[in-house]
Design an enzyme around this catalytic site. Structure first.
Site, PDB file in Angstrom:
ATOM      1  N   GLU A 141       6.244  20.536  54.535  1.00 37.10           N
ATOM      2  CA  GLU A 141       5.047  21.464  53.961  1.00 37.10           C
ATOM      3  C   GLU A 141       4.002  21.369  54.897  1.00 37.10           C
ATOM      4  O   GLU A 141       3.228  22.542  55.212  1.00 37.10           O
ATOM      5  CB  GLU A 141       4.603  20.764  52.740  1.00 37.10           C
ATOM      6  N   LYS A 160      -3.438  23.529  41.353  1.00 34.76           N
ATOM      7  CA  LYS A 160      -2.215  24.138  40.551  1.00 34.76           C
ATOM      8  C   LYS A 160      -1.633  23.005  39.722  1.00 34.76           C
ATOM      9  O   LYS A 160      -1.575  22.024  40.449  1.00 34.76           O
ATOM     10  CB  LYS A 160      -1.240  24.637  41.432  1.00 34.76           C
ATOM     11  N   GLU A 196      -4.267  32.534  43.402  1.00 32.76           N
ATOM     12  CA  GLU A 196      -2.943  33.247  43.937  1.00 32.76           C
ATOM     13  C   GLU A 196      -2.762  34.712  43.566  1.00 32.76           C
ATOM     14  O   GLU A 196      -1.617  35.053  43.199  1.00 32.76           O
ATOM     15  CB  GLU A 196      -1.769  32.308  43.721  1.00 32.76           C
ATOM     16  N   HIS A 219      12.815  18.464  47.812  1.00 32.35           N
ATOM     17  CA  HIS A 219      12.298  19.891  47.938  1.00 32.35           C
ATOM     18  C   HIS A 219      11.813  20.267  49.269  1.00 32.35           C
ATOM     19  O   HIS A 219      12.310  21.329  49.807  1.00 32.35           O
ATOM     20  CB  HIS A 219      11.013  19.724  47.038  1.00 32.35           C
ATOM     21  N   HIS A 221      14.244  27.593  47.577  1.00 33.45           N
ATOM     22  CA  HIS A 221      14.496  27.490  46.403  1.00 33.45           C
ATOM     23  C   HIS A 221      15.958  27.538  45.966  1.00 33.45           C
ATOM     24  O   HIS A 221      16.301  26.996  44.919  1.00 33.45           O
ATOM     25  CB  HIS A 221      13.384  28.253  45.384  1.00 33.45           C
ATOM     26  N   ARG A 263      -2.816  33.290  48.979  1.00 35.82           N
ATOM     27  CA  ARG A 263      -2.249  31.797  48.933  1.00 35.82           C
ATOM     28  C   ARG A 263      -0.666  31.870  48.633  1.00 35.82           C
ATOM     29  O   ARG A 263      -0.306  30.989  48.828  1.00 35.82           O
ATOM     30  CB  ARG A 263      -3.003  31.585  47.462  1.00 35.82           C
ATOM     31  N   ASN A 303       4.103  29.800  50.453  1.00 37.10           N
ATOM     32  CA  ASN A 303       5.205  29.869  49.824  1.00 37.10           C
ATOM     33  C   ASN A 303       6.457  30.193  51.252  1.00 37.10           C
ATOM     34  O   ASN A 303       7.507  30.391  50.931  1.00 37.10           O
ATOM     35  CB  ASN A 303       5.684  30.702  48.634  1.00 37.10           C
ATOM     36  N   HIS A 342       9.866  28.902  51.126  1.00 34.90           N
ATOM     37  CA  HIS A 342      10.475  28.411  49.609  1.00 34.90           C
ATOM     38  C   HIS A 342      11.191  29.466  49.002  1.00 34.90           C
ATOM     39  O   HIS A 342      12.078  29.067  48.025  1.00 34.90           O
ATOM     40  CB  HIS A 342       9.059  28.513  48.896  1.00 34.90           C
ATOM     41  N   LYS A 395      -5.034  24.061  54.219  1.00 33.93           N
ATOM     42  CA  LYS A 395      -4.573  24.360  52.847  1.00 33.93           C
ATOM     43  C   LYS A 395      -6.081  24.963  52.111  1.00 33.93           C
ATOM     44  O   LYS A 395      -6.163  25.758  51.224  1.00 33.93           O
ATOM     45  CB  LYS A 395      -3.710  23.269  51.902  1.00 33.93           C
ATOM     46  N   ARG A 430      -9.110  21.228  25.083  1.00 32.82           N
ATOM     47  CA  ARG A 430      -9.213  22.572  25.947  1.00 32.82           C
ATOM     48  C   ARG A 430      -9.902  22.400  27.433  1.00 32.82           C
ATOM     49  O   ARG A 430     -10.427  23.242  28.102  1.00 32.82           O
ATOM     50  CB  ARG A 430     -10.270  23.520  25.285  1.00 32.82           C
TER      51      ARG A 430
HETATM   52  N1  LIG Z   1       0.377  21.752  42.469  1.00 30.07           N
HETATM   53  C1  LIG Z   1       0.881  22.018  43.732  1.00 30.07           C
HETATM   54  O1  LIG Z   1      -0.093  22.903  44.345  1.00 30.07           O
HETATM   55  C2  LIG Z   1       2.152  21.472  44.176  1.00 30.07           C
HETATM   56  C3  LIG Z   1       2.352  21.933  45.579  1.00 30.07           C
HETATM   57  C4  LIG Z   1       3.623  21.303  46.114  1.00 30.07           C
HETATM   58  C5  LIG Z   1       4.346  20.423  45.083  1.00 30.07           C
HETATM   59  N2  LIG Z   1       4.072  20.445  44.019  1.00 30.07           N
HETATM   60  C6  LIG Z   1       4.835  19.594  43.001  1.00 30.07           C
HETATM   61  O2  LIG Z   1       5.011  18.134  43.627  1.00 30.07           O
HETATM   62  C7  LIG Z   1       6.173  17.578  43.115  1.00 30.07           C
HETATM   63  C8  LIG Z   1       6.592  16.763  44.494  1.00 30.07           C
HETATM   64  O3  LIG Z   1       5.936  15.912  44.923  1.00 30.07           O
HETATM   65  P1  LIG Z   1       6.366  14.623  45.718  1.00 30.07           P
HETATM   66  O4  LIG Z   1       7.020  15.097  46.780  1.00 30.07           O
HETATM   67  O5  LIG Z   1       5.121  13.711  45.810  1.00 30.07           O
HETATM   68  O6  LIG Z   1       7.448  13.892  44.786  1.00 30.07           O
HETATM   69  P2  LIG Z   1       7.258  12.641  43.694  1.00 30.07           P
HETATM   70  O7  LIG Z   1       5.814  12.860  42.964  1.00 30.07           O
HETATM   71  O8  LIG Z   1       8.581  12.743  42.876  1.00 30.07           O
HETATM   72  O9  LIG Z   1       7.373  11.488  44.665  1.00 30.07           O
HETATM   73  C9  LIG Z   1       8.386  11.178  45.270  1.00 30.07           C
HETATM   74  C10 LIG Z   1       8.824   9.729  45.147  1.00 30.07           C
HETATM   75  O10 LIG Z   1       8.209   8.870  45.620  1.00 30.07           O
HETATM   76  C11 LIG Z   1       7.822   7.978  44.886  1.00 30.07           C
HETATM   77  N3  LIG Z   1       6.194   7.343  45.345  1.00 30.07           N
HETATM   78  C12 LIG Z   1       4.986   7.720  45.309  1.00 30.07           C
HETATM   79  N4  LIG Z   1       4.066   7.404  46.259  1.00 30.07           N
HETATM   80  C13 LIG Z   1       4.901   6.282  46.775  1.00 30.07           C
HETATM   81  C14 LIG Z   1       4.594   5.489  47.888  1.00 30.07           C
HETATM   82  N5  LIG Z   1       3.199   5.308  48.103  1.00 30.07           N
HETATM   83  N6  LIG Z   1       5.428   4.543  48.139  1.00 30.07           N
HETATM   84  C15 LIG Z   1       6.738   4.492  47.751  1.00 30.07           C
HETATM   85  N7  LIG Z   1       7.126   5.431  46.822  1.00 30.07           N
HETATM   86  C16 LIG Z   1       6.402   6.279  46.319  1.00 30.07           C
HETATM   87  C17 LIG Z   1       7.615   8.517  43.738  1.00 30.07           C
HETATM   88  O11 LIG Z   1       7.596   7.690  42.631  1.00 30.07           O
HETATM   89  C18 LIG Z   1       8.823   9.167  43.707  1.00 30.07           C
HETATM   90  O12 LIG Z   1       9.788   8.420  43.333  1.00 30.07           O
HETATM   91  C19 LIG Z   1       7.156  18.555  42.662  1.00 30.07           C
HETATM   92  O13 LIG Z   1       7.152  18.648  41.241  1.00 30.07           O
HETATM   93  C20 LIG Z   1       6.324  19.822  42.955  1.00 30.07           C
HETATM   94  O14 LIG Z   1       6.632  20.944  42.199  1.00 30.07           O
HETATM   95  C21 LIG Z   1       3.018  20.835  43.420  1.00 30.07           C
HETATM   96 ZN   LIG Z   2       6.876  23.199  48.455  1.00 34.28          ZN
END
Ligand SMILES: NC(=O)c1ccc[n+]([C@@H]2O[C@H](COP(=O)([O-])OP(=O)(O)OC[C@H]3O[C@@H](n4cnc5c(N)ncnc54)[C@H](O)[C@@H]3O)[C@@H](O)[C@H]2O)c1
Ligand SMILES: [Zn+2]
Length: 349
Positions: free
Chosen positions: A176, A134, A224, A252, A239, A228, A232, A235, A214, A112
């Site tokens: 972003e 999130k 949100e 993305h 999307h 907040r 988006n 987005h 942020k 939990r």
């Molecule tokens: N929780 C939130 O508020 C929030 C906000 C925005 C995005 N997200 C989520 O985040 C995700 C996208 O995150 P992302 O863009 O970091 O993608 P990711 O986590 O897939 O990382 C991108 C790639 O970079 C690699 N990588 C990571 N660190 C590295 C480094 N230092 N050197 C080389 N390679 C490295 C990873 O292994 C991966 O292959 C999505 O799933 C999205 O939904 C969440």
């Molecule tokens: Zn985004």
């Protein structure tokens, strides 16, 4: 007869985000670092030279958005059960946003809810995903449909990790950042126009401003219910682009960059933004090699796909539109004809 349970409570979820060289950390409890093979190969040794605990484990899940699912969550949870984690145990997310979202979600449901810490390693996760609590995962119905709000206990952002990040991934993070600057922070936008992010000090400053922006939005609206959602911006369109290109052609952040351009064309038509500002934002995205052009395959289908957006209802589509620089409006009152005329500018020629 009615029994009332008085549960009104003030919860303090505050935490600090360190933007600096990663300090040495010791935890007097069981800890597991959750990471993937890519990040582990590049940076785990360094992390292990900084982090120690009463008992320290490493959980490795496969790399990729397609693995942000229940199977990976089960890998994390099972390892925690095997090592007899208790409610005082802790997870450390060590990777990009995918690892951050899953580690946060696993810690929100294990017995939990237990504590977790974010050590984000991509630009996108340092400025966006690791901040604000999130968490979530995908399933066959869509992205991020399952999750919880679960704030980390702390976030440690060290831009050193970005030295190994592929340039397209870096650009995705910039999209972003531009999103936050346009909607909430005009001064930051002007900084980005001048900045040379190859300079590590300038990059550090940029990350700091993005996180501050942020954080201030999250502080106003943690769950949100209102403002907040303005994060988006770009987005709603982005999307649909990801959907139309089957999540293969664009990262993305790249789809968000095109989405920002589309949202701005909408703002222009609504009289919310002048042409000069539309061009300035496009130029800033292009400075970081982000795509700003797109050929929509099927305009009517593109429009219909807006209804899949989490913010939209069955009858109304919600758009996030910037009002010049530093202001933003959430509206579900854009006329279909107006949106179609915007989409036509991106029509297949
Ligand atoms: N929780 C939130 O508020 C929030 C906000 C925005 C995005 N997200 C989520 O985040 C995700 C996208 O995150 P992302 O863009 O970091 O993608 P990711 O986590 O897939 O990382 C991108 C790639 O970079 C690699 N990588 C990571 N660190 C590295 C480094 N230092 N050197 C080389 N390679 C490295 C990873 O292994 C991966 O292959 C999505 O799933 C999205 O939904 C969440
Ligand atoms: Zn985004």
């Amino acid at each position: 007869m009615t029994v009332n349970i008085p549960l009104k409570q003030v919860v303090d979820n505050s935490y600090d985000i360190s933007i600096d060289a990663l300090p040495s950390l010791y935890f007097d409890t069981k800890v597991a670092i959750v990471t993937n093979p890519t990040v582990s190969k590049l940076h785990l040794k360094f992390l292990l030279s900084r982090v120690s605990a009463k008992e320290l484990h490493v959980i490795v899940v496969p790399d990729g958005e397609e693995y942000k699912n229940q199977t990976s969550i089960d890998i994390i949870l099972e390892s925690m059960f095997e090592h007899r984690f208790n409610r005082k145990s802790m997870l450390i997310a060590f990777g990009g946003g995918v690892i951050g979202d899953m580690t946060g979600y696993a810690s929100s449901i294990y017995q939990r809810g237990i504590d977790f810490i974010q050590i984000p390693t991509t630009l996108l996760s340092q400025v966006d995903a690791s901040v604000g609590g999130k968490t979530g995962m995908n399933n066959k119905y869509g992205k991020n449909l399952i999750g919880a709000f679960h704030q980390p206990k702390a976030v440690y952002i060290d831009s050193y990790f970005l030295t190994t990040l592929p340039s397209r991934e870096f650009g995705a993070g910039i999209a972003e950042i531009v999103k936050m600057a346009v909607t909430f922070n005009k001064g930051f936008f002007e900084f980005l126009e001048r900045a040379d992010l190859k300079d590590s000090e300038v990059l550090q400053d940029c990350i700091k401003q993005a996180v501050q922006t942020k954080a201030s939005v999250v502080a106003k609206d943690e769950k949100e219910h209102g403002i907040r959602a303005a994060l988006n911006y770009g987005h709603t369109f982005g999307h649909v682009i990801e959907n139309e290109t089957k999540y293969k052609k664009y990262l993305h952040g790249e789809a968000v960059a095109i989405g920002i351009v589309m949202a701005n064309e909408t703002s222009l038509k609504m009289g919310f933004m002048d042409l000069k500002t539309v061009d300035r934002i496009k130029k800033l995205l292009e400075k970081y090699n982000l795509p700003t052009k797109y050929n929509i395959l099927d305009i009517e289908n593109f429009y219909e796909t807006f209804y899949l957006d989490k913010k939209s209802s069955d009858t109304k589509i919600t758009f996030i539109l910037a009002l010049g620089l530093g202001n933003v409006k959430i509206t579900d009152e854009c006329d279909k004809k107006l949106i179609i005329s915007v989409l036509n500018k991106f029509g297949n020629k």
